[in-house]
Design an enzyme around this catalytic site. Sequence first.
Site, PDB file in Angstrom:
ATOM      1  CB  VAL A 143     -38.669 -37.444  21.469  1.00  0.00           C
ATOM      2  CG1 VAL A 143     -37.566 -38.207  22.199  1.00  0.00           C
ATOM      3  CG2 VAL A 143     -40.012 -37.720  22.140  1.00  0.00           C
ATOM      4  CB  CYS A 144     -35.702 -35.456  17.400  1.00  0.00           C
ATOM      5  SG  CYS A 144     -36.174 -37.107  16.861  1.00  0.00           S
ATOM      6  CG  ASP A 145     -36.837 -29.310  20.002  1.00  0.00           C
ATOM      7  OD1 ASP A 145     -36.924 -28.431  19.130  1.00  0.00           O
ATOM      8  OD2 ASP A 145     -36.646 -29.047  21.205  1.00  0.00           O
TER       9      ASP A 145
END
Length: 172
Positions: free
Chosen positions: A64-66
């Site tokens: 999700v951060c990516d």
Amino acid sequence: MTQERTGVAAFKGNPITLIGPELKAGDPAPDFTLNLNLLEEAHLSDYAGKIKLISVVPSLDTGVCDTQTRRFNEAAADLGDNVVVLTISADLPFAQARWCGAAGVDKVITLSDYKSKSFGQAYGVLIKEFQLDMRSIFVIDANDKITYVEYLSEMSEHPNYEAAIAAVKELL
């Protein structure tokens, strides 16, 4: 005394504790000390006069951060020179640089909260249990007033990308 907030966030359904205040639109943006690299620090004042889109992620090395960082990197290309997009995580600065190089992310500035956790505490996103910063979005105008805030209640969910970008565009 440090403020602790419970019952407002979770990681995969398990409650986590956030340290620091809950900021709201209209609040002055707190200053912070983050690491640009191991030797250089960055502060809110370094981006004076610019609209700031601050994308906070627990770690760039997660799915999700990516996605979140890539999405705001794409948006940054269309927002113009008066906007700076900052991605903040507790990853070490050289891990951030490695990730950006591998991902081709070149429009956002990555800043690390690994050392002092000053951003996490000032913006109410430091996760007590993990010493990472909770996924969140802040839009700050050119006069350092917060105009948009999204605190996610579940760490593994995506923020509202469209609402954050629209909040920036309202300031242009």
